[in-house]
Structure formats: C-alpha cells, structure tokens
Design a protein around this motif. Structure first.
Motif, PDB file in Angstrom:
ATOM      1  N   ASP A 270       0.959  -1.022   0.021  1.00 45.44           N
ATOM      2  CA  ASP A 270       0.036   0.043   0.045  1.00 45.44           C
ATOM      3  C   ASP A 270       0.967   1.087   0.027  1.00 45.44           C
ATOM      4  O   ASP A 270       1.645   1.247   0.966  1.00 45.44           O
ATOM      5  CB  ASP A 270      -0.912   0.182   1.350  1.00 45.44           C
ATOM      6  CG  ASP A 270      -2.037  -0.864   1.194  1.00 45.44           C
ATOM      7  OD1 ASP A 270      -2.379  -1.392  -0.213  1.00 45.44           O
ATOM      8  OD2 ASP A 270      -2.423  -1.522   2.049  1.00 45.44           O
ATOM      9  N   ARG A 277       2.043  10.730  -6.560  1.00 41.18           N
ATOM     10  CA  ARG A 277       0.996   9.856  -6.587  1.00 41.18           C
ATOM     11  C   ARG A 277      -0.132  10.202  -5.518  1.00 41.18           C
ATOM     12  O   ARG A 277      -1.066   9.208  -5.155  1.00 41.18           O
ATOM     13  CB  ARG A 277       1.377   8.364  -6.336  1.00 41.18           C
ATOM     14  CG  ARG A 277       2.328   7.832  -7.433  1.00 41.18           C
ATOM     15  CD  ARG A 277       1.792   7.494  -8.774  1.00 41.18           C
ATOM     16  NE  ARG A 277       2.531   6.751  -9.671  1.00 41.18           N
ATOM     17  CZ  ARG A 277       3.681   7.368 -10.452  1.00 41.18           C
ATOM     18  NH1 ARG A 277       3.924   8.698 -10.400  1.00 41.18           N
ATOM     19  NH2 ARG A 277       4.415   6.684 -11.197  1.00 41.18           N
ATOM     20  N   LYS A 280      -3.732   9.870  -6.754  1.00 39.99           N
ATOM     21  CA  LYS A 280      -4.270   8.465  -6.974  1.00 39.99           C
ATOM     22  C   LYS A 280      -4.427   7.777  -5.406  1.00 39.99           C
ATOM     23  O   LYS A 280      -5.414   7.158  -5.419  1.00 39.99           O
ATOM     24  CB  LYS A 280      -3.337   7.621  -7.603  1.00 39.99           C
ATOM     25  CG  LYS A 280      -3.199   8.194  -8.977  1.00 39.99           C
ATOM     26  CD  LYS A 280      -2.187   7.268  -9.869  1.00 39.99           C
ATOM     27  CE  LYS A 280      -2.351   7.697 -11.477  1.00 39.99           C
ATOM     28  NZ  LYS A 280      -1.364   6.545 -12.194  1.00 39.99           N
ATOM     29  N   ILE A 281      -3.825   8.133  -4.579  1.00 40.81           N
ATOM     30  CA  ILE A 281      -3.844   7.721  -3.063  1.00 40.81           C
ATOM     31  C   ILE A 281      -4.896   8.035  -2.461  1.00 40.81           C
ATOM     32  O   ILE A 281      -5.830   7.370  -1.869  1.00 40.81           O
ATOM     33  CB  ILE A 281      -2.601   8.037  -2.294  1.00 40.81           C
ATOM     34  CG1 ILE A 281      -1.250   7.328  -2.568  1.00 40.81           C
ATOM     35  CG2 ILE A 281      -2.759   7.574  -0.764  1.00 40.81           C
ATOM     36  CD1 ILE A 281      -0.109   7.715  -2.184  1.00 40.81           C
ATOM     37  N   ARG A 282      -5.306   9.429  -2.828  1.00 38.07           N
ATOM     38  CA  ARG A 282      -6.410  10.045  -2.316  1.00 38.07           C
ATOM     39  C   ARG A 282      -7.941   9.271  -2.835  1.00 38.07           C
ATOM     40  O   ARG A 282      -8.819   8.911  -2.310  1.00 38.07           O
ATOM     41  CB  ARG A 282      -6.798  11.686  -2.642  1.00 38.07           C
ATOM     42  CG  ARG A 282      -7.833  12.277  -2.005  1.00 38.07           C
ATOM     43  CD  ARG A 282      -7.969  13.512  -2.351  1.00 38.07           C
ATOM     44  NE  ARG A 282      -6.785  14.432  -1.755  1.00 38.07           N
ATOM     45  CZ  ARG A 282      -6.976  15.044  -0.720  1.00 38.07           C
ATOM     46  NH1 ARG A 282      -7.842  14.992   0.108  1.00 38.07           N
ATOM     47  NH2 ARG A 282      -5.727  15.883  -0.245  1.00 38.07           N
ATOM     48  N   GLU A 283      -7.761   9.202  -4.363  1.00 38.31           N
ATOM     49  CA  GLU A 283      -8.860   8.620  -5.042  1.00 38.31           C
ATOM     50  C   GLU A 283      -9.157   7.034  -4.608  1.00 38.31           C
ATOM     51  O   GLU A 283     -10.200   6.791  -4.489  1.00 38.31           O
ATOM     52  CB  GLU A 283      -8.716   8.514  -6.447  1.00 38.31           C
ATOM     53  CG  GLU A 283      -8.622   9.772  -6.967  1.00 38.31           C
ATOM     54  CD  GLU A 283      -8.196   9.617  -8.436  1.00 38.31           C
ATOM     55  OE1 GLU A 283      -7.964   8.588  -9.085  1.00 38.31           O
ATOM     56  OE2 GLU A 283      -7.951  10.953  -9.116  1.00 38.31           O
ATOM     57  N   ALA A 284      -7.984   6.452  -4.060  1.00 39.15           N
ATOM     58  CA  ALA A 284      -8.228   5.137  -3.626  1.00 39.15           C
ATOM     59  C   ALA A 284      -8.655   4.920  -2.217  1.00 39.15           C
ATOM     60  O   ALA A 284      -8.588   4.024  -1.650  1.00 39.15           O
ATOM     61  CB  ALA A 284      -7.019   4.171  -3.788  1.00 39.15           C
ATOM     62  N   TYR A 288      -4.107   2.475  -1.982  1.00 44.45           N
ATOM     63  CA  TYR A 288      -3.517   2.348  -3.328  1.00 44.45           C
ATOM     64  C   TYR A 288      -2.411   1.307  -3.358  1.00 44.45           C
ATOM     65  O   TYR A 288      -1.396   1.579  -2.902  1.00 44.45           O
ATOM     66  CB  TYR A 288      -2.842   3.738  -3.910  1.00 44.45           C
ATOM     67  CG  TYR A 288      -2.381   3.871  -5.136  1.00 44.45           C
ATOM     68  CD1 TYR A 288      -3.249   3.864  -6.229  1.00 44.45           C
ATOM     69  CD2 TYR A 288      -1.133   3.796  -5.499  1.00 44.45           C
ATOM     70  CE1 TYR A 288      -2.781   4.033  -7.495  1.00 44.45           C
ATOM     71  CE2 TYR A 288      -0.442   3.804  -6.714  1.00 44.45           C
ATOM     72  CZ  TYR A 288      -1.570   4.225  -7.731  1.00 44.45           C
ATOM     73  OH  TYR A 288      -0.968   4.257  -8.959  1.00 44.45           O
ATOM     74  N   ARG A 289      -2.804   0.127  -3.601  1.00 45.90           N
ATOM     75  CA  ARG A 289      -1.890  -1.160  -3.582  1.00 45.90           C
ATOM     76  C   ARG A 289      -1.120  -1.175  -4.846  1.00 45.90           C
ATOM     77  O   ARG A 289      -1.740  -1.548  -5.881  1.00 45.90           O
ATOM     78  CB  ARG A 289      -2.482  -2.313  -3.197  1.00 45.90           C
ATOM     79  CG  ARG A 289      -1.837  -3.728  -3.164  1.00 45.90           C
ATOM     80  CD  ARG A 289      -2.359  -4.557  -2.139  1.00 45.90           C
ATOM     81  NE  ARG A 289      -2.239  -4.148  -0.661  1.00 45.90           N
ATOM     82  CZ  ARG A 289      -2.639  -4.746   0.085  1.00 45.90           C
ATOM     83  NH1 ARG A 289      -2.888  -6.200   0.067  1.00 45.90           N
ATOM     84  NH2 ARG A 289      -2.671  -4.406   1.443  1.00 45.90           N
ATOM     85  N   VAL A 290       0.137  -0.993  -5.014  1.00 42.72           N
ATOM     86  CA  VAL A 290       0.910  -0.952  -6.128  1.00 42.72           C
ATOM     87  C   VAL A 290       0.962  -2.264  -6.873  1.00 42.72           C
ATOM     88  O   VAL A 290       1.055  -2.368  -8.116  1.00 42.72           O
ATOM     89  CB  VAL A 290       2.376  -0.571  -5.997  1.00 42.72           C
ATOM     90  CG1 VAL A 290       2.153   0.931  -5.250  1.00 42.72           C
ATOM     91  CG2 VAL A 290       3.024  -1.435  -4.983  1.00 42.72           C
ATOM     92  N   VAL A 293      -2.529  -2.453  -9.296  1.00 44.63           N
ATOM     93  CA  VAL A 293      -2.746  -1.307 -10.045  1.00 44.63           C
ATOM     94  C   VAL A 293      -1.708  -1.359 -11.076  1.00 44.63           C
ATOM     95  O   VAL A 293      -0.775  -1.964 -11.192  1.00 44.63           O
ATOM     96  CB  VAL A 293      -2.858   0.173  -9.341  1.00 44.63           C
ATOM     97  CG1 VAL A 293      -4.014   0.015  -8.322  1.00 44.63           C
ATOM     98  CG2 VAL A 293      -1.659   0.444  -8.785  1.00 44.63           C
ATOM     99  N   ASP A 295       0.561   0.430 -12.169  1.00 44.54           N
ATOM    100  CA  ASP A 295       1.712   1.500 -12.153  1.00 44.54           C
ATOM    101  C   ASP A 295       2.769   0.852 -12.198  1.00 44.54           C
ATOM    102  O   ASP A 295       3.696   0.621 -11.044  1.00 44.54           O
ATOM    103  CB  ASP A 295       1.302   2.244 -10.744  1.00 44.54           C
ATOM    104  CG  ASP A 295       2.124   3.532 -10.713  1.00 44.54           C
ATOM    105  OD1 ASP A 295       3.199   3.543 -11.457  1.00 44.54           O
ATOM    106  OD2 ASP A 295       1.522   4.424  -9.991  1.00 44.54           O
TER     107      ASP A 295
END
Length: 691
Positions: A270, A277, A280-284, A288-290, A293, A295
């Motif tokens: 995470d 990023r 993207k962390i806020r959207e998830a 936000y597990r790399v 996704v 990325d």
C-alpha cells in the motif's frame, strides 16, 4: 547562366588536417578516463551519504509510531489495573450521575456535564446491557480517556477506547463532539479498529495498525493503532490512537536530497506517500496497492525495495537507472525509500570530465591562434560576404560582393548562390501572390469549420445529457416497477389487501416520476423545435394561483410543508397553461430543496407596466458562482433535494423558455444559506382592486 568551374583544391581538407587529429584524439581520451574515474568516486560518496540520510529519516519517522504503541499499551495496562481496584464496588450511582439515555436511545454524557473540549465523550448503543461490570468498564474508560487524552493531544489526533466491539465508544477529541455528531447506525457499524481487537481476528492479542485513510472531518491523512484489552481472561475491547500523517507525507514529498525523491510503502504494497501519486492515493481512499494497479514504475521500485536488508540497504532499480536507499519505519512496519537517480552521478562525472577537456583545449590555444589568421582569411571573411548576400536576398535585394573568382569550394558556392538568387527572384512574386490567395481561402474555411465544430460539440453534449437521463433517471423506476410487479404476482395469495395496495401505490408514484421526466423532455424538445404554441390572454393571478396552491396541498403533506399565496388582484397577459406550468415548476423546485416543516410563499407585485410573480423558500440557497448555470439545460447544482427527490436539470430551463415565449423573463435572488426567491416577470394586463 554558365556552369561553375570545379575547384582545383579542397578547403576543408586543408583546415581539418590541422585541427581534427590534435583536438579530437586528445580530448576524447582524457575525457573518457576522467568520466569513468569520477563516476565511481562520486557513487561511493553518494551511497555513503544516502545511508546516513535514510538512517536518520528512519529514526525520525519511526518515533511517533513506536510512541503510539507504547501509549496504547499503557492505556490497556492502566485500564486493567483500575478495573482490579474497582473490585465489586457498585458503579450505578456515578454512572447515572454522569450519563443519561437520550431520545435516539444512545447513552451519552449528560448535556450539562458534556465538555468535549476538556474531557472524553461517550456513546453507548441503546441495546447494550448495563451490567455492573459493563458500567465499571465505561467509567474506567471515561476517566482514562479524559486524563490521558489531553496529554497526548499535542502529537496525536485523538485517544479512544472501544468496549465490546461497538457497544461502547469512548473518545477524547476536542475538535468536535464525537458522541453527539453520530447516529445509532454510525456507532453500530463495526469498524476495523473495533473488529481487529477481537480474539477471533487477533488471537495473539498484539497491538495492530490499520491501513491509511483520509478522514473527511479532520481533512487529514491518518492511521490508527489499537491494543486489545482483556480482563480476567475475557475480551473487553481496544485502546487506540489516530496518528496524523500529513507532516510525515509533507516531509516525504518535499524534504529530500536535491535531485532525488522519497516514497513510503507498506510491506504489503500500500503506497502511503509519493510526490507524484498523492492524487491517486486520495482517490483510492488510502488503499492504493501498487501490486494491484497499473503503475509499473512504482511497482518495480517496490519489488526492488523488498530485496533490501538491514546489512545491505542499497539496491538498484530494475531498469538500472537509480539506486534505492531502503530503511524501515518501525512500529507501522513500513518502508522508507529514497530514489537516487544515477543521472546525478553521471552529471557530476560529466562536469569533471568537461573540466579536463577544457584544460586540454586551453593547452591547444597557442596552436589554434597560429591557425586563426588562416581561417579568418580563407573561411571567415568569404562566409561573411556570402551571409550578407543571403540576408540581402531574403530582403529582396541582390549583392555583387561575392567571391565568384575563387578557385576552391567557397568560390563554387558563391557562383552557385549567384545563379540561385536569379532564379529565386523570378519565382518570388508568383509565390507571394499564390500564398496570399491560399491564405484568404484558408481563413474563410477555418472560420466555417470552427462554427460547425462548435455547433457539433454543443449538439453532442446535449445528446450525451439526454442519453444519461434516459439511461439513469428512467432505468431505475422501470426496474423498480418490474420488481414490484413480479413481487405482487408472486405474493398475491399471501399478502393482505392493504399491503398489495401499498405496493400498487408505489408503482403509481414511480409511473408519475417517469411521466414527469418524459414530460420535461418533450416540453424542452417542443420549445426548441418551435412546436409549442402559446395563446396569450388576460389571466387573473388570484384565481390561477389559488387553484395551483390547492393542487399542491396533498403533495406537500409528505414533507409537512405549506404553500402560502397572498392575493394581489393583478392580471397578466400570458398563456394560462404555460403560466401554470411555470409556477408549478417553481413550487416543485422550492419543495425539493426546502427543509421539512417549512413554508413556501407565492406572491405577486406590480412594477410599472410589469408584474413580478415570486416563489420564495427557506432552502439552502444558491452559491454566487452557480447563478450563471441556474437556468441552463441539464444543469445540476451542488444543492441536494431534502427528500431524496430526483431531478433532470430541465425544470428551470423550461421555466426560462416559457417565460421568454410570453414576453417575460425569469430570475433568482438568493444568499447562500438563507433560501432563494425565484421570480417570473410578465406584462401587466389589467390592475384592479377587489370589491
């Protein structure tokens, strides 16, 4: 034009023979040796400094997490100690002195004693059993949170104790009254911090950390730590704190070795902080597990960082472009990673090599000075004259100052250029005329294309809005009608008459909703196509408004609203049906956004030769920046209907078009938070006083 004579000697051979061999070989050899030697020296120095940096950052960032674990364990130990001291003492008198059950069924601190800024708040679910043991737990938790919470406030967002999963919530949070801001449903929900402390989820009874999340009330990133509480071998709950991450994220993203960047990731993948990023962390929502996704850049760096060890904290990125310095953030068991691009080393090595090259060039200055006169006489001056001829040709003039008599390459170039200048001069005038004509034609066509493209864009946007309404606003009621119908068919023999009638009334309401949506779509289409024919006549406002208010009485019952009309004795020139539809839409709009148990006022006033009919509500009002979009087609603003009603964004657009078709206009007066007044202004037909 005569063909130019071929040169008998080569100028480039004469010049390159004197400088290329000397400067090229010496400069390349010395530069290569210097570059590789400097690169390895700089790399050793950079990795040594990087090791010190990540060690210092690891210690700095680990301290708040380790301290939070210590704090929650102390809370647990003190809770157990005080429970033992309580013994069998009757807790009821003090419990009922401090807490009372309120109208929603939740037990909270009595209102007259509730000082959430200086002591803990308490929320106990309505169905909890108030045994003496549970009341002792509540009193001990309340005392601990009130005493320990202020001491930890400077570093941690809050201090809390959860009892029996979600039966009781005790928290010190001076930013807001947590217990009074939540409902029964809010406190009854099982949160990860509550469930994670249970023996089933945490059989080892260890302190644990949640994933990161963005708290909407605090408007900050945070993570929670919880230590399970057991007393006499029985599960009691958990003691925890919320750790704010904004400063950690700010330091990670902005404080780094120049030219490098940092990021923090959990060992499970995470992403916690990354300068590129955070969106993207806020959207998830912090998840936000790399590894899950698309990325590839961050995922490859994460996988490489996992290979680092305490004895070997440096690893190369998979593409070999950077060094990764990896250090653990203890407590939370995260990884702090500093990405050091090898490009920085290459730039430093290149700079050192450049200095060597510069020194070599300085050593050759004397030799170059000897050759400077030759180059000036044989190359620079002829080229300068040729350049001047080119500039003159660009300005539409001819130049005769060329070295056409030379017997080398420059002489050949001068003769060729002179012939080319003659040809260019002949074609220039024709080309200018052709370009001018083509430019005018292109300008006209571009204007036509821009206008057509703008119209197509507008039509496409309206088409998309229409498809959205058809797909969303009609799909849900159709599906609901189908579901209710199938349910009635299946349960017809089992259900009572009243229950069947209730379901049928639901189908009727859904049908009316679909009819309103389709009616709005047909009305706006008819208005735009010019198929909506109006018949202006003298309309008595008192009669029309009285009938309209009467038609709304039953529709306003559900929200306990009241529509009040003040008689005025005024007549307007308007189409009666269109005016009815305009005012009906304005009352409908006011009812949607006005709170329950409020009044909607309908009144009319004469302003010169015009009459202004006004509909006022006590809703949330309209923000200034949204006023310009108020009467646009498909426009939906930030205000939300108070009864969950649906809206297509066409009602006010229809009102505007109908009003303008009747030689009128519409407008709105509003102050955000203090309601809104919509008005339609029409021509005055006749003013009379009631007898």
């Amino acid at each position: 034009m005569t063909e130019p004579a071929k040169p008998t000697s080569t100028l480039s051979r004469r010049v390159l023979r004197n400088i290329a061999l000397r400067i090229g070989i010496v400069a390349l050899v010395l530069t290569a040796i210097s570059y590789y030697y400097s690169y390895w020296r700089f790399q050793e120095e950079a990795l040594a400094n990087l090791g010190k940096y990540i060690a210092a950052r690891s210690q700095l960032e680990s301290e708040p997490f380790l301290q939070a674990e210590i704090n929650t364990r102390r809370l647990r130990d003190e809770f157990v100690r005080r429970m033992a001291l309580y013994g069998e003492t009757d807790p009821a008198p003090r419990f009922h002195q401090l807490f009372s059950q309120e109208r929603d069924g939740i037990w909270r601190v009595r209102l007259e004693l509730d000082d959430f800024e200086h002591q803990a708040t308490v929320a106990l679910l309505p169905n909890v059993k108030l045994t003496p043991e549970f009341m002792r737990q509540v009193l001990v938790g309340f005392d601990l949170a009130s005493q320990y919470g202020p001491a930890h406030r400077s570093r941690y967002y809050d201090t809390f104790i959860d009892l029996n999963v979600s039966d009781g919530s005790i928290i010190f949070l001076p930013d807001l009254n947590y217990a009074r801001n939540g409902s029964v449903a809010d406190f009854a929900a099982d949160l990860p911090t509550e469930v994670g402390a249970t023996p089933a989820r945490n059989p080892e009874r260890k302190t644990f950390w949640t994933g990161i999340y963005f708290d909407k009330q605090a408007i900050q990133w945070m993570v929670s730590v919880v230590t399970p509480i057991d007393y006499l071998g029985r599960f009691v709950g958990g003691a925890g704190q919320d750790v704010l991450l904004d400063e950690l994220i700010e330091r990670t993203n902005n404080v780094s070795i120049p030219g490098t960047h940092n990021f923090i990731v959990t060992r499970d993948g995470d992403l916690v902080a990354h300068p590129a990023r955070m969106g993207k962390i806020r959207e998830a929502g912090g998840g936000y597990r790399v590894t899950e996704v698309e990325d590839l850049e961050v995922r490859s760096l994460y996988e490489a960082a996992l290979k680092a060890t305490p004895n070997q904290p440096f690893v190369e990125s998979p593409d070999g472009s950077a060094w990764l310095g990896v250090a653990p953030i203890k407590g939370a068991n995260w990884l702090f990673v500093s990405v050091y691009p090898k490009r920085l080393l290459q730039e430093k090595a290149a700079l050192a090599a450049s200095m060597v090259l510069l020194l070599g060039l300085i050593a050759l200055v004397l030799e170059l000075a000897v050759m400077a006169w030759t180059l000036r006489h044989d190359v620079a001056m002829p080229l300068a004259r040729l350049k001047q001829a080119i500039v003159s040709l660009a300005a539409g003039k001819r130049s005769d100052n060329l070295d056409t008599g030379r017997d080398d390459e420059l002489g050949e170039v001068a003769r060729t250029f002179d012939g080319m200048a003659t040809t260019i001069e002949q074609h220039r005038h024709n080309l200018e005329e052709l370009v001018e004509r083509r430019t005018e034609e292109l300008a006209v066509r571009n204007m036509e294309l821009e206008a057509a493209n703008l119209r197509l864009t507008q039509l496409n946007e309206e088409k998309n809005e229409l498809l959205t309404i058809a797909a969303h606003d009609l799909k849900n009621p159709v599906a609901s009608i189908q579901g209710m119908t199938n349910l009635i068919v299946g349960k017809l023999g089992e259900w009572s008459h009243d229950r069947v009638e209730d379901r049928l009334l639901g189908i009727v309401k859904l049908s009316e909703r679909m009819q309103r949506i389709l009616g709005n779509l047909l009305d706006i289409n008819a208005l735009e196509a010019g198929q909506y024919h109006l018949r202006p006549e003298r309309v008595l406002l008192d009669g029309l408004c009285t009938e309209l208010v009467a038609s709304w009485e039953m529709r306003l019952v559900e929200k306990q609203q009241l529509c009040i009309y003040t008689p005025c004795g005024l007549n307007v020139m308007a189409d009666r049906q269109a005016l009815w539809q305009v005012l009906d839409n304005l009352i409908s709009n006011a009812s949607k956004y006005a709170p329950h148990q409020t009044a909607i006022r309908l009144e009319a006033i004469a302003i010169g030769e015009r009459v202004q009919v006004r509909v006022s509500d006590q809703g949330p009002g309209i923000a200034t920046h949204e006023m310009e979009r108020l009467f646009r087609k498909f426009s939906r603003l930030s205000a939300v209907p108070t009864g969950g009603e649906h809206t297509t964004g066409l009602g006010l657009s229809i009102v505007k078009r109908l009003a303008e078709a009747m030689d009128g206009k519409v407008g709105c007066e509003s102050v955000l938070g203090h309601g809104a007044t919509f008005y339609v202004e029409l021509p005055l037909a006749q003013a009379r006083l009631e007898p």
